[in-house]
Each structure stands twice: as C-alpha cells, then as structure tokens.
Design a protein around this motif. Structure first.
Motif, mmCIF file in Angstrom:
data_model
loop_
_atom_site.group_PDB
_atom_site.id
_atom_site.type_symbol
_atom_site.label_atom_id
_atom_site.label_comp_id
_atom_site.label_asym_id
_atom_site.label_seq_id
_atom_site.Cartn_x
_atom_site.Cartn_y
_atom_site.Cartn_z
ATOM 1 N N ASN A 39 3.416 -18.921 -5.969
ATOM 2 C CA ASN A 39 3.904 -20.308 -6.035
ATOM 3 C C ASN A 39 2.821 -21.299 -5.607
ATOM 4 O O ASN A 39 3.086 -22.268 -4.895
ATOM 5 C CB ASN A 39 5.153 -20.513 -5.176
ATOM 6 N N ASN A 40 1.560 -21.015 -5.997
ATOM 7 C CA ASN A 40 0.397 -21.852 -5.657
ATOM 8 C C ASN A 40 0.132 -21.948 -4.159
ATOM 9 O O ASN A 40 -0.505 -22.895 -3.695
ATOM 10 C CB ASN A 40 0.541 -23.256 -6.256
ATOM 11 N N VAL A 41 0.611 -20.995 -3.394
ATOM 12 C CA VAL A 41 0.347 -20.926 -1.958
ATOM 13 C C VAL A 41 -0.445 -19.654 -1.690
ATOM 14 O O VAL A 41 -0.016 -18.558 -2.067
ATOM 15 C CB VAL A 41 1.662 -20.911 -1.144
ATOM 16 N N GLN A 42 -1.619 -19.793 -1.052
ATOM 17 C CA GLN A 42 -2.440 -18.619 -0.767
ATOM 18 C C GLN A 42 -1.795 -17.804 0.347
ATOM 19 O O GLN A 42 -1.542 -18.303 1.438
ATOM 20 C CB GLN A 42 -3.846 -19.041 -0.359
ATOM 21 N N LEU A 43 -1.534 -16.520 0.040
ATOM 22 C CA LEU A 43 -0.937 -15.617 1.020
ATOM 23 C C LEU A 43 -1.986 -14.788 1.750
ATOM 24 O O LEU A 43 -1.899 -14.590 2.964
ATOM 25 C CB LEU A 43 0.060 -14.683 0.339
ATOM 26 N N TYR A 44 -2.956 -14.254 0.996
ATOM 27 C CA TYR A 44 -3.971 -13.362 1.563
ATOM 28 C C TYR A 44 -5.330 -13.661 0.941
ATOM 29 O O TYR A 44 -5.414 -14.066 -0.216
ATOM 30 C CB TYR A 44 -3.645 -11.886 1.289
ATOM 31 N N ASP A 45 -6.377 -13.420 1.719
ATOM 32 C CA ASP A 45 -7.756 -13.416 1.240
ATOM 33 C C ASP A 45 -8.378 -12.135 1.790
ATOM 34 O O ASP A 45 -8.709 -12.054 2.968
ATOM 35 C CB ASP A 45 -8.506 -14.648 1.731
ATOM 36 N N ILE A 46 -8.475 -11.129 0.928
ATOM 37 C CA ILE A 46 -8.837 -9.779 1.366
ATOM 38 C C ILE A 46 -10.258 -9.448 0.913
ATOM 39 O O ILE A 46 -10.536 -9.446 -0.280
ATOM 40 C CB ILE A 46 -7.859 -8.745 0.776
ATOM 41 N N PRO A 47 -11.176 -9.157 1.838
ATOM 42 C CA PRO A 47 -12.521 -8.745 1.433
ATOM 43 C C PRO A 47 -12.480 -7.363 0.776
ATOM 44 O O PRO A 47 -11.887 -6.429 1.313
ATOM 45 C CB PRO A 47 -13.313 -8.719 2.734
ATOM 46 N N LEU A 48 -13.098 -7.261 -0.413
ATOM 47 C CA LEU A 48 -13.143 -5.983 -1.123
ATOM 48 C C LEU A 48 -14.478 -5.273 -0.920
ATOM 49 O O LEU A 48 -14.524 -4.043 -0.898
ATOM 50 C CB LEU A 48 -12.906 -6.198 -2.619
ATOM 51 N N THR A 49 -15.555 -6.022 -0.783
ATOM 52 C CA THR A 49 -16.868 -5.419 -0.604
ATOM 53 C C THR A 49 -16.901 -4.655 0.707
ATOM 54 O O THR A 49 -16.614 -5.208 1.770
ATOM 55 C CB THR A 49 -17.965 -6.494 -0.611
ATOM 56 N N GLY A 50 -17.206 -3.384 0.631
ATOM 57 C CA GLY A 50 -17.269 -2.534 1.812
ATOM 58 C C GLY A 50 -15.931 -1.991 2.280
ATOM 59 O O GLY A 50 -15.865 -1.263 3.265
ATOM 60 N N HIS A 51 -14.853 -2.311 1.580
ATOM 61 C CA HIS A 51 -13.523 -1.820 1.975
ATOM 62 C C HIS A 51 -13.437 -0.326 1.681
ATOM 63 O O HIS A 51 -13.826 0.137 0.626
ATOM 64 C CB HIS A 51 -12.430 -2.563 1.210
ATOM 65 N N THR A 52 -12.926 0.423 2.640
ATOM 66 C CA THR A 52 -12.721 1.855 2.450
ATOM 67 C C THR A 52 -11.270 2.186 2.764
ATOM 68 O O THR A 52 -10.584 1.446 3.461
ATOM 69 C CB THR A 52 -13.643 2.682 3.374
ATOM 70 N N GLY A 53 -10.825 3.283 2.232
ATOM 71 C CA GLY A 53 -9.464 3.717 2.500
ATOM 72 C C GLY A 53 -8.457 3.060 1.574
ATOM 73 O O GLY A 53 -8.803 2.425 0.586
ATOM 74 N N THR A 54 -7.187 3.223 1.924
ATOM 75 C CA THR A 54 -6.093 2.698 1.118
ATOM 76 C C THR A 54 -5.173 1.877 2.015
ATOM 77 O O THR A 54 -4.854 2.274 3.132
ATOM 78 C CB THR A 54 -5.300 3.856 0.487
ATOM 79 N N GLU A 55 -4.752 0.740 1.475
ATOM 80 C CA GLU A 55 -3.863 -0.153 2.219
ATOM 81 C C GLU A 55 -2.844 -0.725 1.234
ATOM 82 O O GLU A 55 -3.199 -1.127 0.134
ATOM 83 C CB GLU A 55 -4.717 -1.274 2.811
ATOM 84 N N ASP A 56 -1.579 -0.730 1.594
ATOM 85 C CA ASP A 56 -0.526 -1.266 0.733
ATOM 86 C C ASP A 56 0.062 -2.534 1.335
ATOM 87 O O ASP A 56 0.257 -2.622 2.549
ATOM 88 C CB ASP A 56 0.598 -0.250 0.532
ATOM 89 N N LEU A 57 0.330 -3.510 0.472
ATOM 90 C CA LEU A 57 1.003 -4.748 0.857
ATOM 91 C C LEU A 57 2.280 -4.866 0.039
ATOM 92 O O LEU A 57 2.273 -4.604 -1.153
ATOM 93 C CB LEU A 57 0.134 -5.964 0.548
ATOM 94 N N ILE A 58 3.343 -5.275 0.671
ATOM 95 C CA ILE A 58 4.594 -5.523 -0.054
ATOM 96 C C ILE A 58 4.901 -7.008 0.073
ATOM 97 O O ILE A 58 5.015 -7.540 1.187
ATOM 98 C CB ILE A 58 5.742 -4.665 0.506
ATOM 99 N N ILE A 59 4.991 -7.669 -1.073
ATOM 100 C CA ILE A 59 5.273 -9.106 -1.107
ATOM 101 C C ILE A 59 6.652 -9.295 -1.712
ATOM 102 O O ILE A 59 6.903 -8.891 -2.854
ATOM 103 C CB ILE A 59 4.202 -9.852 -1.909
ATOM 104 N N THR A 60 7.537 -9.894 -0.935
ATOM 105 C CA THR A 60 8.914 -10.112 -1.374
ATOM 106 C C THR A 60 9.271 -11.580 -1.206
ATOM 107 O O THR A 60 8.945 -12.191 -0.185
ATOM 108 C CB THR A 60 9.881 -9.243 -0.537
ATOM 109 N N ASP A 61 9.926 -12.128 -2.204
ATOM 110 C CA ASP A 61 10.498 -13.463 -2.093
ATOM 111 C C ASP A 61 11.744 -13.528 -2.960
ATOM 112 O O ASP A 61 12.247 -12.495 -3.402
ATOM 113 C CB ASP A 61 9.471 -14.541 -2.463
ATOM 114 N N GLU A 62 12.236 -14.739 -3.225
ATOM 115 C CA GLU A 62 13.479 -14.866 -3.992
ATOM 116 C C GLU A 62 13.340 -14.413 -5.442
ATOM 117 O O GLU A 62 14.336 -14.133 -6.100
ATOM 118 C CB GLU A 62 13.997 -16.310 -3.951
ATOM 119 N N HIS A 63 12.102 -14.304 -5.939
ATOM 120 C CA HIS A 63 11.882 -13.868 -7.323
ATOM 121 C C HIS A 63 11.860 -12.350 -7.462
ATOM 122 O O HIS A 63 12.124 -11.826 -8.529
ATOM 123 C CB HIS A 63 10.578 -14.447 -7.863
#
Length: 112
Positions: A39-63
């Motif tokens: 909805n044009n609102v920044q939720l996350y800014d995640i650095p990808l360079t050098g990222h290792t491993g696995t991480e899951d995000l769950i984003i829930t809203d009214e949609h």
C-alpha cells in the motif's frame, strides 16, 4: 573513405568500448537490498549482499497473507492466498531491478 573517416570511426568505437567496459564492471558492484512495500508503505529494507542462510517473513493484512523467503542472496514469495499466485510463480529475485508484485495484496518487492 578517407583516412580521417577511419580515424573518426576508430575513436567512436574506442569510446563505445570504454563505456561498455565501465557499464558492465560497475552495475553489479555495491550492496543489493530488497525493499518490501505494501500500500505504498515501506515495510522492510533487507540487505541481500552477503546474506547467508534462510529467513521467512509472513506479511498479513486485510487483503491476505504472503510468505516471503530470503535464501542466500535472493528473495522470493513462496506462498500466498491470492487467487492468481503470480507472485509465487515469478520465482526468485536477486539482481538489481528484479521485481516481484502481488497486486491483489498490494505488495511489491524490489531489488535495488
């Protein structure tokens, strides 16, 4: 063709070659990060360079709900409850300029 024409063509080719070398050596350098907006609102800014491993995000809203996985230096939507699942079928985004969009949930993931 005269000698000056050949010199001009040679100089232009040299300039193009230098530009191409500069472009290809500098476009992938730097830090890549994924910007997740909804909805044009920044939720996350995640650095990808050098990222290792696995991480899951769950984003829930009214949609609805999206499950996002950051694995290594790439990001992907692995599950969504939207009807078309275009965001899931888009696959992984890892290069600058890659975009994953879930229009029913108004979610956008951009690699910058």
């Amino acid at each position: 063709m005269k000698k000056n024409d050949l010199v001009l063509i040679g100089v232009l080719l040299l300039i193009c070659g230098i530009g191409a070398v500069f472009f290809f050596t500098h476009t992938e350098n730097g830090v890549r990060h994924a910007v997740i907006t909804q909805n044009n609102v920044q939720l996350y800014d995640i650095p990808l360079t050098g990222h290792t491993g696995t991480e899951d995000l769950i984003i829930t809203d009214e949609h609805g709900t999206n499950t996002i996985r950051i694995e290594g230096e790439a990001i992907a939507v692995i599950d969504a409850d939207c009807p078309d699942l275009v965001c899931v079928h888009t696959g992984r985004a890892a290069k600058k300029g890659d975009v994953i969009a879930c229009l029913p949930h108004k979610l956008l993931i951009e690699v910058k």
